[in-house]
Design an enzyme around this catalytic site. Structure first.
Site, PDB file in Angstrom:
ATOM      1  N   ASP A 106     -15.498 -16.639  13.164  1.00 14.24           N
ATOM      2  CA  ASP A 106     -14.056 -16.770  12.979  1.00 14.24           C
ATOM      3  C   ASP A 106     -13.457 -17.645  14.087  1.00 14.24           C
ATOM      4  O   ASP A 106     -13.795 -17.482  15.262  1.00 14.24           O
ATOM      5  CB  ASP A 106     -13.436 -15.367  13.035  1.00 14.24           C
ATOM      6  N   GLU A 122     -16.280 -21.342  11.346  1.00 13.61           N
ATOM      7  CA  GLU A 122     -14.970 -21.593  10.750  1.00 13.61           C
ATOM      8  C   GLU A 122     -14.187 -22.379  11.792  1.00 13.61           C
ATOM      9  O   GLU A 122     -13.583 -21.826  12.694  1.00 13.61           O
ATOM     10  CB  GLU A 122     -14.233 -20.287  10.424  1.00 13.61           C
TER      11      GLU A 122
END
Ligand code: NOJ
Ligand code: MG
Length: 526
Positions: free
Chosen positions: A205, A271
């Protein structure tokens, strides 16, 4: 057919948004046993791996991206044993498991943050986060001008006369200070914890966050925002002292060493919302991560030249580092692509066409749960919205792409759970025609189309991954990609075009008399 490439090189990965996939206990929230029970559906769909969004203990202010304990399971979603069962069942079915790791910030409920706010300024506890004195008289102004991704200031003050802490997302998601070695050690432990439990990889993330420019200087923001240009070449770059700092790459070199110390091809995907294909490529240098999401494909306009530019720019950037590409059209943060492409019959036709083009490209593709059913973005009434973006700004937010999956039946909850308990966001009543059960029995359904595409894709020669041998060209609104014996044609125009000779393997729409209709794609064997 060669099998020498690691599995992730050309894997199709299916993203499960844990709270919205399948509910086993009838509380209206998806959970781990619900996912385990539906794994055969994913095997039959033909994907290679499943990525699970965060299911760790969390107050759920950002649906799990606010992690209070990285090595446990949120009781709403199950137990650690349920996680073990899920991983084992997936492996028995030939599916890999990728879990999310959230290293940019913790939840404010994490022990570290609780200790930090109990400790004085300058303490070791505060040094794990980015606490600073405020600016202005009495330190009443935030330390710099940064804005939260979810709106408002990126700083929150603990109270009058107190320090401020940085949160690039919600105030319940304090950013860690990655210049503190304790932070790196914590996350090495987290990786090892899940690797020991058998996971095959990690989705990282906010992978481009982690390090901020050490000075925490103001961001330079132009008075008038630059126009968004279609072509990435013309792109105006933004000053971003909070993102994509060079120091972050040392973190991923360490993680790569950890992953390689385990048997099997364990992997990680970033990401990273980077500004250019070149900055994306830096995350996948040979000693760093295996993959990075290629958001340029998702952001491209519906145009043959826009898609062609993305493919060419992606190849060019990745060839420099020798890494295979990835592709993605939807995830839990963006409007579902059927709706982005105009909604209704046109949106669905374009969505299927873009999917077929994507799945034909070399590299790995990421699918988001429900896209195989052709789900559109749902309208969510304000009283049901939960996205912190909505809470902080009143902007509609991302809840409309997170509506629970309609599995079966004529009315909500459409088999989402065992009983009649309604899910955490209501499903549109008119989704009865879109359930997995209805589409299962319909050879023309979007589900049947995805299954066929994935089945054919499995039989494509795996060694044709070298992007330098792929030819990309446009002629008007027609995009043509030749990849070994596979030809992909995508018609972004309003008129049908005639098909070149070649055997049709699969089309996203019905073909008439060897023409490719508007808003359609085809795979040919040449
Ligand atoms: C990216 C995740 O995909 C998104 O859902 C989340 O809100 C932010 N990172 C913050 O963790
Ligand atoms: Mg449940």
């Amino acid at each position: 057919m060669t099998h020498s490439l690691p599995w992730w090189t050309d894997a199709v990965v299916y993203q499960v948004y844990v709270r919205s996939f399948a509910d086993s206990d009838g509380d209206g929230l998806g959970d781990l046993p619900g996912i385990t029970a539906r794994l055969p559906y994913l095997r039959d769909l033909g994907v290679d791996a499943v990525w699970l969004t965060p299911f760790y203990p969390s107050p759920q202010h950002d649906h799990g991206y606010d992690v209070a304990d990285y090595c446990g399971v949120e009781p709403l979603f199950g137990t650690l044993e349920d996680a073990d069962t899920l991983i084992a069942t997936a492996h028995e079915l030939g599916l890999r498991i990728i879990v999310d790791v959230v290293p940019n910030h913790t939840s404010s409920a994490h022990d570290w943050f609780q200790a930090a706010i109990a400790a004085p300024p300058g303490s070791a506890e505060r040094a794990r986060y980015l606490f600073r004195d405020g600016a202005g008289t009495d330190g009443a102004e935030p330390p710099n001008n940064w804005k939260s991704v979810f709106g408002g200031d990126a700083w929150t003050r603990l109270g009058p006369g107190e320090q401020w802490y940085l949160h690039l997302f919600d105030s319940s998601q304090p950013d860690l200070d990655w210049r503190n070695p304790e932070v790196g050690d914590l996350f090495e432990g987290v990786l090892r914890f899940w690797l020991d439990r058998g996971v095959d990889g990690f989705r990282i993330d906010v992978a481009h966050g982690l390090f901020k420019e050490a000075s925490l200087r103001d961001q330079r923001r132009p008075e008038k925002p630059a126009k968004t240009a279609d072509s990435m070449v013309e792109r105006v770059l933004t000053d971003e002292p909070m993102w994509d700092q060079p120091e972050v790459h040392e973190v991923y070199r360490r993680w790569r060493r950890v992953l390689e110390s385990y048997p099997g091809d364990r992997m990680a995907v970033a990401e990273a919302w980077t500004q250019t294909p070149e900055s994306m490529a830096r995350f996948v240098r040979p000693d760093e991560l295996h993959q990075s999401f290629n958001f340029a494909w998702l952001s491209a306009a519906w145009s043959a030249t826009a898609f062609a530019d993305v493919v060419r720019d992606t190849f060019a950037a990745l060839e420099e580092v020798g890494s295979p590409p990835t592709w993605v059209l939807s995830n839990h943060d963006v409007v579902r692509h059927v709706t982005r492409y105009g909604g209704g019959a046109v949106g669905l036709a374009r969505g299927r066409a873009a999917t077929l083009a994507m799945l034909g490209l070399p590299g790995s593709s990421y699918l988001y749960q429900g896209e195989e059913l052709g789900l559109p973005q749902a309208a969510v009434a304000p009283e049901f919205r939960q996205d912190p973006l909505w809470v902080r700004t009143g902007e509609e937010g991302r809840d409309g792409c997170r509506v629970p999956i309609p599995w079966s039946g004529q009315a909500p909850p459409f088999g989402f759970g065992p009983g009649t308990e309604q899910p955490w966001i209501p499903q549109p009543a008119d989704w009865s025609g879109l359930t997995a059960a209805v589409q299962q029995d319909d050879g023309d359904s979007t589900l049947a189309f995805y299954r066929r595409a994935l089945a054919i894709r499995r039989d494509l020669p795996r060694d044709v991954i070298d992007t330098r041998t792929v030819q990309v060209r446009t002629e008007g609104d027609l995009l043509t990609i030749d990849r070994g014996p596979l030809r992909i044609l995508l018609n972004c125009g309003r008129e049908p075009v005639s098909l070149p000779s070649g055997r049709v393997l699969l089309a996203s729409a019905t073909l008439e008399e060897s023409t490719l209709p508007a808003d359609a794609a085809v795979w040919q064997s040449t």
